[in-house]
Write an enzyme that holds these catalytic residues in place. Structure first.
Site, mmCIF file in Angstrom:
data_model
loop_
_atom_site.group_PDB
_atom_site.id
_atom_site.type_symbol
_atom_site.label_atom_id
_atom_site.label_comp_id
_atom_site.label_asym_id
_atom_site.label_seq_id
_atom_site.Cartn_x
_atom_site.Cartn_y
_atom_site.Cartn_z
ATOM 1 C CE LYS A 32 -3.873 2.208 0.356
ATOM 2 N NZ LYS A 32 -3.441 2.955 -0.858
ATOM 3 C CE LYS B 296 4.174 7.516 5.594
ATOM 4 N NZ LYS B 296 3.855 8.417 4.457
ATOM 5 C CE LYS C 27 4.754 7.412 -2.314
ATOM 6 N NZ LYS C 27 4.088 7.942 -1.105
ATOM 7 C CB SER D 28 -5.453 4.834 1.995
ATOM 8 O OG SER D 28 -5.264 5.944 1.151
ATOM 9 C CG ASP E 26 3.482 10.982 -2.796
ATOM 10 O OD1 ASP E 26 3.377 10.814 -1.581
ATOM 11 O OD2 ASP E 26 4.485 11.554 -3.299
ATOM 12 C CG ASN F 103 -4.194 16.294 -0.326
ATOM 13 O OD1 ASN F 103 -3.739 15.570 0.550
ATOM 14 N ND2 ASN F 103 -5.502 16.441 -0.505
HETATM 15 P P1 NDP Z 1 0.808 17.924 -4.045
HETATM 16 O O1 NDP Z 1 1.268 17.551 -5.382
HETATM 17 O O2 NDP Z 1 -0.632 18.132 -3.793
HETATM 18 O O3 NDP Z 1 1.577 19.210 -3.535
HETATM 19 C C1 NDP Z 1 2.956 19.242 -3.449
HETATM 20 C C2 NDP Z 1 3.393 20.617 -2.997
HETATM 21 O O4 NDP Z 1 4.783 20.576 -2.671
HETATM 22 C C3 NDP Z 1 3.221 21.673 -4.062
HETATM 23 O O5 NDP Z 1 2.995 22.907 -3.472
HETATM 24 C C4 NDP Z 1 4.582 21.611 -4.762
HETATM 25 O O6 NDP Z 1 4.930 22.798 -5.440
HETATM 26 C C5 NDP Z 1 5.505 21.396 -3.584
HETATM 27 N N1 NDP Z 1 6.707 20.690 -4.056
HETATM 28 C C6 NDP Z 1 6.743 19.476 -4.661
HETATM 29 N N2 NDP Z 1 8.000 19.164 -5.008
HETATM 30 C C7 NDP Z 1 8.758 20.189 -4.635
HETATM 31 C C8 NDP Z 1 10.120 20.473 -4.720
HETATM 32 N N3 NDP Z 1 10.981 19.596 -5.294
HETATM 33 N N4 NDP Z 1 10.571 21.651 -4.205
HETATM 34 C C9 NDP Z 1 9.711 22.530 -3.622
HETATM 35 N N5 NDP Z 1 8.394 22.318 -3.533
HETATM 36 C C10 NDP Z 1 7.924 21.174 -4.019
HETATM 37 O O7 NDP Z 1 1.376 16.760 -3.080
HETATM 38 P P2 NDP Z 1 0.934 16.388 -1.593
HETATM 39 O O8 NDP Z 1 0.477 17.587 -0.855
HETATM 40 O O9 NDP Z 1 0.067 15.196 -1.679
HETATM 41 O O10 NDP Z 1 2.336 15.878 -0.987
HETATM 42 C C11 NDP Z 1 3.202 16.720 -0.242
HETATM 43 C C12 NDP Z 1 4.123 15.866 0.600
HETATM 44 O O11 NDP Z 1 3.344 15.071 1.506
HETATM 45 C C13 NDP Z 1 4.975 14.860 -0.162
HETATM 46 O O12 NDP Z 1 6.220 14.703 0.496
HETATM 47 C C14 NDP Z 1 4.179 13.574 -0.042
HETATM 48 O O13 NDP Z 1 5.007 12.423 -0.199
HETATM 49 C C15 NDP Z 1 3.676 13.698 1.376
HETATM 50 N N6 NDP Z 1 2.515 12.904 1.732
HETATM 51 C C16 NDP Z 1 1.354 12.954 1.016
HETATM 52 C C17 NDP Z 1 0.256 12.215 1.394
HETATM 53 C C18 NDP Z 1 -1.046 12.298 0.688
HETATM 54 O O14 NDP Z 1 -2.001 11.664 1.138
HETATM 55 N N7 NDP Z 1 -1.171 13.065 -0.392
HETATM 56 C C19 NDP Z 1 0.326 11.290 2.548
HETATM 57 C C20 NDP Z 1 1.565 11.371 3.293
HETATM 58 C C21 NDP Z 1 2.602 12.141 2.867
HETATM 59 P P3 NDP Z 1 4.841 22.858 -7.054
HETATM 60 O O15 NDP Z 1 3.388 22.971 -7.361
HETATM 61 O O16 NDP Z 1 5.642 24.040 -7.413
HETATM 62 O O17 NDP Z 1 5.448 21.559 -7.549
HETATM 63 O O1 2IT Z 2 3.092 8.900 1.618
HETATM 64 C C1 2IT Z 2 1.941 8.463 1.823
HETATM 65 O O2 2IT Z 2 1.633 7.908 2.877
HETATM 66 C C2 2IT Z 2 0.933 8.651 0.784
HETATM 67 N N1 2IT Z 2 1.228 9.281 -0.236
HETATM 68 C C3 2IT Z 2 -0.438 8.077 0.932
HETATM 69 C C4 2IT Z 2 -0.444 6.619 0.550
HETATM 70 C C5 2IT Z 2 -1.797 5.964 0.533
HETATM 71 O O3 2IT Z 2 -1.819 4.776 0.148
HETATM 72 O O4 2IT Z 2 -2.807 6.563 0.885
#
Ligand code: NDP
Ligand code: 2IT
Length: 448
Positions: A93, A117, A129, A380, A169, A243
């Site tokens: 997952k 996690k 992943k 999830s 992600d 997100n």
């Molecule tokens: P999104 O794509 O919705 O948003 C990502 C954000 O981070 C954007 O604002 C983006 O800016 C910025 N960003 C991405 N890459 C870079 C970079 N190399 N340098 C600077 N800024 C960057 O992703 P999420 O919000 O879903 O994910 C954010 C983080 O949270 C990640 O590390 C992800 O692995 C983690 N995460 C997400 C989960 C989920 O359920 N979605 C669960 C657990 C962890 P820009 O638009 O300019 O690229």
């Molecule tokens: O990093 C993470 O935990 C996620 N991007 C969410 C993974 C999931 O299966 O909901």
């Protein structure tokens, strides 16, 4: 932290040799191995069973070509990945990352962390992943759809509701999950819970969109309470504007904090009046615009080019919610110097080892990613449960379960850290608690 245990020193050497050119993966493994030293000293049976030797090697890695046709009729080729890291406690997952920086080392670090996690969530999920170096930014909906369909045409051979369940992600949100789900259903002629983060009209769970950001704040709130503090009246800086950042802003504000900054990969906004989240949602979720557009309608706010500068803003609490290694040692020093006393991670591995050392040396309340951002994958897991019983729970039901899970994760981190003589080091607690469940399951299942 310098390792003393000969077995662990040799194991880390092997990992470094075997995974050359993958610094993020080596970084993630090093942190875990270092914090597991006291466990390994106490549990020779786990060494005997080769649990760690097996844990650092993915069960399966799939790399594939993703050809698609752009709006000009030109063939484009990206590279797709799925790393099925560990299935000891449940089906693989973990999310799918779409970003130009994606290569096997990024997917492996994320898959490795996901194992621990997912174990912490208390739900039966293994770790995996996936992703691609495809960049959804600036692409039309048609291009994104054709990419997602091509990606799933190969991926569908390797996943399934009881085998491997991907989700979102970076770069993968509701739109991408929808296109991938549609293609899976068409190819397999099966309507199953093969993906999570689905739309609400076709099997998605209420509160999954909010879950990672909300869960981060629930975990952080619990950590603050355990240390006699709270969000009430505090100034918070949050990086990213995707997100996780958006829903962390929403919940931190609801808990009484003032969020004053957000960012994207180009720069950051600072609004001393507190972020106007309705505007950010419109810009990012509806119009897919850049964060700098915010200042056009908010004259008190400022925009600064470059994303690293966000850590120079004075705050009590920092919630990195963008990407890996976004806080380095220098930024951590500046945060501490400016009076920040809590860092809690929404992103995966957002702090470099130097930054983490700075937090620990300065008594910062540090919520590590594997625990603090586990609310997304936990929800999830709740989506999978709802799909299996073909029922949908209310927002309140899911949110209450998410809250309960985040409180239990904090308690597990707190008590494991204490038991192994590292009280208050929630990073060590998260790694140890996450590890033990997977390790027991691997030992019980024999050498597989
Ligand atoms: P999104 O794509 O919705 O948003 C990502 C954000 O981070 C954007 O604002 C983006 O800016 C910025 N960003 C991405 N890459 C870079 C970079 N190399 N340098 C600077 N800024 C960057 O992703 P999420 O919000 O879903 O994910 C954010 C983080 O949270 C990640 O590390 C992800 O692995 C983690 N995460 C997400 C989960 C989920 O359920 N979605 C669960 C657990 C962890 P820009 O638009 O300019 O690229
Ligand atoms: O990093 C993470 O935990 C996620 N991007 C969410 C993974 C999931 O299966 O909901």
């Amino acid at each position: 932290m310098a390792l003393k245990n000969k077995y662990l020193i040799d194991l880390l050497e092997t990992v470094k040799k075997r995974n050359q050119g993958e610094p993020e993966f080596i970084q993630a493994v090093t942190e875990v191995i270092e914090t597991l030293e006291p466990v390994i000293e106490k549990r020779p049976d786990l060494v005997e069973a080769g649990v760690l030797d097996r844990l650092v090697e993915p069960e399966r890695q799939i790399v594939f070509r993703v050809p698609w046709v752009d709006d000009n009729g030109k063939v484009q080729v990206n590279r797709g990945f799925r790393v099925q890291f560990n299935s000891a406690i449940g089906p693989y997952k973990g999310g799918i990352r779409l970003h130009p920086s994606v290569y096997i080392g990024i997917i492996k670090f994320l898959g490795f962390e996901q194992v621990f996690k997912n174990s912490l969530t208390t739900l039966p999920m293994g770790g995996g992943k996936g992703g691609s170096d495809f960049d959804p930014k600036g692409k039309s909906d048609g291009e994104v759809m054709r990419f997602c369909q091509s990606f799933m045409t190969e991926l569908c051979k390797h996943i399934g509701a009881d085998t491997d369940v991907p989700a979102g992600d970076i770069g993968t949100g509701a739109r991408e999950i929808g296109y991938m789900f549609g293609q899976y259903k068409r190819l397999r002629n099966e309507f199953t819970g093969v993906l999570t983060g689905k739309g609400l009209t076709y099997g998605g769970s209420l509160a999954r969109t909010e879950a990672t950001g909300y869960g981060l704040c629930y975990f952080t709130d619990e950590m603050l309470k355990a240390n006699g503090k709270s969000f009430q009246g505090k100034t918070v800086v949050i990086s990213g504007s995707g997100n996780v950042a958006i829903y962390a802003t929403e919940k931190a504000t609801a808990l009484g904090a003032k969020v004053v900054a957000l960012s994207d990969s180009n720069g950051y906004i600072y609004d001393p009046d507190g972020i106007d989240l309705a505007c950010v949602k419109q810009l990012k979720e509806v119009e897919r615009k850049r964060i700098k557009e915010y200042v056009a309608t908010h004259p008190n706010a400022t925009y600064t080019e470059g994303c690293k500068g966000i850590w120079t803003i004075k705050c009590d609490i920092a919630l990195p919610c963008a990407t890996q290694n976004e806080i380095d040692g220098e930024s951590a020093e500046i945060l501490v110097k400016n009076g920040c006393w809590c860092v809690s991670e929404g992103a995966n591995m957002p702090s470099t080892p130097e930054a983490i050392n700075t937090y620990l040396a300065n008594g910062i309340l540090y919520g590590p990613a594997k625990a603090a951002n586990a609310g997304g994958v936990a929800t999830s897991g709740l989506e999978m449960s709802q799909n299996s019983e073909r029922l949908s729970w209310t927002f309140e039901e899911v949110d209450a379960k998410l809250h309960g899970i985040m409180v239990s994760i904090f308690k597990a981190c707190e008590s494991a850290a204490k038991e192994y003589g590292m009280e208050g080091n929630y990073m060590a607690g998260a790694n140890i608690a996450g590890f033990l469940k997977v390790a027991e399951a691997m030992k019980a299942q024999g050498c597989v």
